[in-house]
Design a protein around this motif. Structure first.
Motif, short mmCIF file in Angstrom:
data_model
loop_
_atom_site.label_atom_id
_atom_site.label_comp_id
_atom_site.label_asym_id
_atom_site.label_seq_id
_atom_site.Cartn_x
_atom_site.Cartn_y
_atom_site.Cartn_z
N TYR A 588 -7.87 67.37 -11.77
CA TYR A 588 -8.76 68.20 -12.58
C TYR A 588 -10.10 67.51 -12.87
N ALA A 589 -10.54 66.63 -11.98
CA ALA A 589 -11.77 65.88 -12.24
C ALA A 589 -12.95 66.81 -12.49
N ASN A 590 -13.11 67.84 -11.69
CA ASN A 590 -14.25 68.75 -11.86
C ASN A 590 -14.15 69.55 -13.15
N GLU A 591 -12.94 69.88 -13.54
CA GLU A 591 -12.76 70.64 -14.78
C GLU A 591 -12.93 69.74 -16.00
N LEU A 592 -12.46 68.51 -15.90
CA LEU A 592 -12.63 67.57 -17.02
C LEU A 592 -14.10 67.27 -17.27
N ALA A 593 -14.92 67.36 -16.24
CA ALA A 593 -16.36 67.14 -16.42
C ALA A 593 -16.99 68.23 -17.29
N LEU A 594 -16.32 69.37 -17.42
CA LEU A 594 -16.82 70.49 -18.22
C LEU A 594 -16.04 70.66 -19.52
N VAL A 595 -15.20 69.71 -19.85
CA VAL A 595 -14.23 69.93 -20.92
C VAL A 595 -14.88 70.15 -22.28
N THR A 596 -16.06 69.61 -22.51
CA THR A 596 -16.72 69.81 -23.81
C THR A 596 -17.52 71.10 -23.86
N ASN A 597 -17.52 71.85 -22.77
CA ASN A 597 -18.25 73.12 -22.70
C ASN A 597 -17.26 74.22 -22.30
N PRO A 598 -16.54 74.78 -23.26
CA PRO A 598 -15.50 75.77 -22.92
C PRO A 598 -16.02 76.95 -22.11
N ASP A 599 -17.23 77.41 -22.40
CA ASP A 599 -17.76 78.56 -21.67
C ASP A 599 -17.94 78.23 -20.19
N ALA A 600 -18.49 77.06 -19.90
CA ALA A 600 -18.68 76.66 -18.51
C ALA A 600 -17.34 76.41 -17.83
N LEU A 601 -16.39 75.85 -18.56
CA LEU A 601 -15.06 75.59 -18.01
C LEU A 601 -14.38 76.89 -17.60
N VAL A 602 -14.42 77.88 -18.49
CA VAL A 602 -13.79 79.16 -18.19
C VAL A 602 -14.52 79.86 -17.04
N ALA A 603 -15.83 79.74 -17.00
CA ALA A 603 -16.60 80.37 -15.91
C ALA A 603 -16.19 79.79 -14.56
N ARG A 604 -15.98 78.49 -14.50
CA ARG A 604 -15.57 77.87 -13.24
C ARG A 604 -14.18 78.36 -12.82
N ILE A 605 -13.25 78.36 -13.76
CA ILE A 605 -11.89 78.80 -13.44
C ILE A 605 -11.88 80.28 -13.07
N ASN A 606 -12.67 81.07 -13.75
CA ASN A 606 -12.78 82.50 -13.45
C ASN A 606 -13.25 82.71 -12.01
N LEU A 607 -14.23 81.94 -11.58
CA LEU A 607 -14.73 82.07 -10.21
C LEU A 607 -13.67 81.67 -9.20
N LEU A 608 -13.07 80.50 -9.37
CA LEU A 608 -12.16 79.97 -8.37
C LEU A 608 -10.83 80.70 -8.33
#
Length: 661
Positions: A588-608
């Motif tokens: 989860y390295a790419n997701e952990l890089a966004l961990v302090t930004n929930p909106d960006a984290l969810v946007a990434r998971i939503n796309l993938l």
């Protein structure tokens, strides 16, 4: 007066995205082969598409109006008009210098409207990838966006297969003869093999199609009780993989003579009739090859709808007499033991055959083959026809039946794209099966290309159509998670076992169908639902019940957070070792890089995971849920991982993820 079609003021042609579509229009000499859309968009389809693609010009959804043959929409927010007159697409507004600009014919925009050329954004790319293979990574998305759908598919068709299931089992030591492990009598290693294939193979499109074929030509690890059963199933899987982009006729023959199929549906050891004892040929394979593998129960039109007689009743595609006569063809076959070198199991009196027989096509014993005349489906095989010749005639007859294209094509559409394809969609796939454009029937590469590039698969209209899409199969959800987040097995064990338990696992496991009728029926309709009243089908919902819903959520929640526990990852056999633990984990390295930004984290998971198809309301619900716990850059790694795992779990638990469009 219309401005010239090439006018630089044209807002549609001055954008990079549409100029690319224009470059592939007829007569532009792009030098690239393109899959042309199979129909011209209607004015409303064109304007709906333009609103999505160019919100700065056509930023609201307006109602179409007509005047003197002109169909148009006015966008007050930007003061632009978009219209169609006598097949010409017209734009008027500030971006065109307030003059009417003819930006081309409706036909010129067909590829763009139906996205047959290539994706126009990351969401479209991810949507295509999730239909064509198991997952969509940022690298996959970027690669696809740099080319066209057709060119990308061609590259996948030509991608070399990864290691075969057979070779992986052997390299892992599962061909060892020992009474301690008894691999020759076990099938659990077959589970490890297939999960490894699905999770790691580089040829993901080929493996995705092979998995779809495994749900049509069903053989199950549950029902193959022969020596070296896991290797037998690995070879069966390898044959599906080898034929995924080949010809259906060869696939049909390979399956018919396969040792695992021979055992599963009783072709192996099937003998001719014996008047003295009353014995008759076993009819199991003859029945299933008709009902499930080729033509189905009723005569079909090319569009997959049933043919009907003068009274409106459906017409049976075969009779019991057809089954009885066809069964004679499938007599006399047994395992090919010509290369068998049996071995004693050390320390026992047990003798086991060598692996060869489960990899060789079954052999014909002429003395056990029926020499009676066989009449079925309008074909007559004369008495005393040699068995091998009779087999070829029978398979040719089945292969050339007009039902095969719509019967198999519709099921492949259901597995890859949507449960309820329109008759027109099925008809186009049938046409590709009947003739790949070069006079070849049964070319599966042409069939898969047609399924994935069809207007109905690519059109954004499917995103809002309640009849479009399908429920993601549980096993595909796990594979998608694994491939999306870089799953790895630290000890290369890949000990993901049978996950068929609905109460505590997925309720589905690859190559573990409970019967020859697959995990679900193609025509299944959930009873007492809105779907039942519309006549729509939902095959995968046959797996859904109170137990399976809870079992999936509980299982996937633990796997997302921790990975998959393995008792002896350093050993091929079952047992316990000092290295026991979570051997199979995600990265989860790419997701952990966004961990302090929930909106960006969810946007990434939503796309993938969802191709951006989560609604704004669902995205907000998930983001707000994540924000209830404070996570900062200085939080512990465990706390950060908890947030990432929660985000992925909430997405994978949402209805908008579970229904793939």
């Amino acid at each position: 007066m219309y401005a010239p079609e090439s006018a630089p003021l044209s807002p549609l042609l001055s954008t990079g995205q549409v100029s690319r579509t224009r470059a592939f229009a007829p007569g532009t000499g792009s030098g690239q082969s393109m899959q042309r859309a199979s129909r011209v968009p209607t004015p409303d389809e064109l304007m709906d598409w333009a609103e999505q693609r160019f919100p700065s010009l056509f930023g609201s959804h307006e109602t179409s109006q007509t005047a003197d043959g002109l169909i148009y929409r006015y966008y007050p927010g930007t003061q632009h008009y978009l219209g169609v007159y006598q097949d010409h697409v017209l734009v008027l507004g500030p971006a065109s210098g307030n003059v009417v600009v003819n930006v081309g014919s409706l036909a010129r925009f067909a590829d763009a409207v139906f996205s047959a050329g290539g994706p126009f954004n990351d969401e479209e790319a991810a949507r295509f990838l999730l239909q064509a293979q198991f997952s969509a990574s940022t690298t996959d998305i970027a690669t696809l966006r740099s080319t066209t759908y057709e060119a990308w598919l061609e590259s996948q068709f030509n991608t070399a297969p990864g290691i075969t299931g057979w070779d992986w089992l052997t390299l892992r030591g599962y061909a060892t003869i020992s009474s301690d492990t008894a691999y020759y009598d076990n099938n659990y290693q077959g589970d490890y093999m297939i999960w490894h294939q699905l999770m790691t193979s580089p040829d993901a499109v080929r493996k995705r199609v092979a998995l779809a074929l495994s749900e049509i030509f069903v053989v199950s690890l549950n029902g193959v009780d022969i020596s070296w059963r896991s290797h037998a199933m690995a070879h069966y899987w390898d044959q599906l993989v080898a034929n995924a982009f080949g010809n259906y006729r060869k696939l049909l023959e390979d399956v018919t003579l396969n040792a695992a199929m021979g055992y599963y549906l009783n072709t192996r050891g099937n003998q001719k009739e014996n008047p003295a004892t009353g014995r008759q040929p076993d009819e199991n394979y003859a029945r299933e090859v008709l009902q499930l593998f080729t033509i189905g129960l009723v005569d079909l039109n090319p569009d997959g709808t049933p043919r009907r007689d003068s009274s409106g009743a459906t017409i049976d595609s075969y009779s019991q007499n057809d089954i009885t006569h066809l069964a004679r063809v499938f007599t006399g076959y047994d395992y090919d033991q010509s290369q068998n070198q049996p071995s004693n199991v050390p320390g026992t009196t047990r003798t086991v055959p060598s692996l060869h027989y489960v990899r060789l096509p079954m052999a014909l014993n002429a003395s056990r083959h029926s020499t009676l005349e066989s009449r079925f489906l309008g074909t007559t095989i004369p008495a005393n026809t040699p068995g091998a010749v009779a087999m070829q005639i029978a398979l040719d007859t089945l292969f050339n039946h007009p039902n095969v294209g719509p019967f198999i094509g519709r099921q492949l559409i259901q597995r890859l794209v949507t449960s309820n394809p329109s008759p027109a969609y099925v008809s186009r796939v049938t046409a590709a099966f009947n003739n790949n454009g070069a006079g070849v029937r049964g070319d599966l590469r042409a069939v898969i290309k047609t399924i994935l590039l069809d207007d109905e698969a690519r059109s954004p209209m499917g995103l809002t159509d309640p009849q479009f899409g399908k429920l993601r199969e549980p096993m595909l959800r796990l594979v998608q998670w694994g491939r999306t987040f870089g799953i790895r097995s630290a000890q290369n064990s890949w000990k993901i076992g049978n996950l068929s338990n609905a109460g505590s696992q997925l309720g589905q496991s690859p190559l573990r169908s409970p019967s020859v009728f697959n995990f679900f029926r193609p025509g299944y309709v959930p009873p007492s639902t809105a779907l039942a009243s519309t006549g729509a089908v939902a095959p995968e919902f046959q797996l859904v019940n109170e137990s399976s819903v809870g079992g999936y959520l509980n299982y996937i929640q633990g796997v997302i957070r921790n990975g998959i526990y393995v008792s002896a990852p350093d050993r091929p056999n079952n047992g316990t070792s000092e290295l026991r633990g979570y051997d199979i984990t995600a990265n989860y390295a790419n997701e952990l890089a966004l961990v302090t930004n929930p909106d960006a984290l969810v946007a990434r998971i939503n796309l993938l995971m969802c191709a951006g198809q989560l609604s704004a309301q669902t995205v907000t619900l998930i983001s707000d849920a994540l924000k209830t716990s404070n996570v900062t850059a200085s939080s512990t790694e465990s706390v950060k991982l908890n947030r990432v795992a929660a985000a992925i779990f909430l997405v994978m638990a949402s209805a908008e993820y579970l229904i793939q469009k």
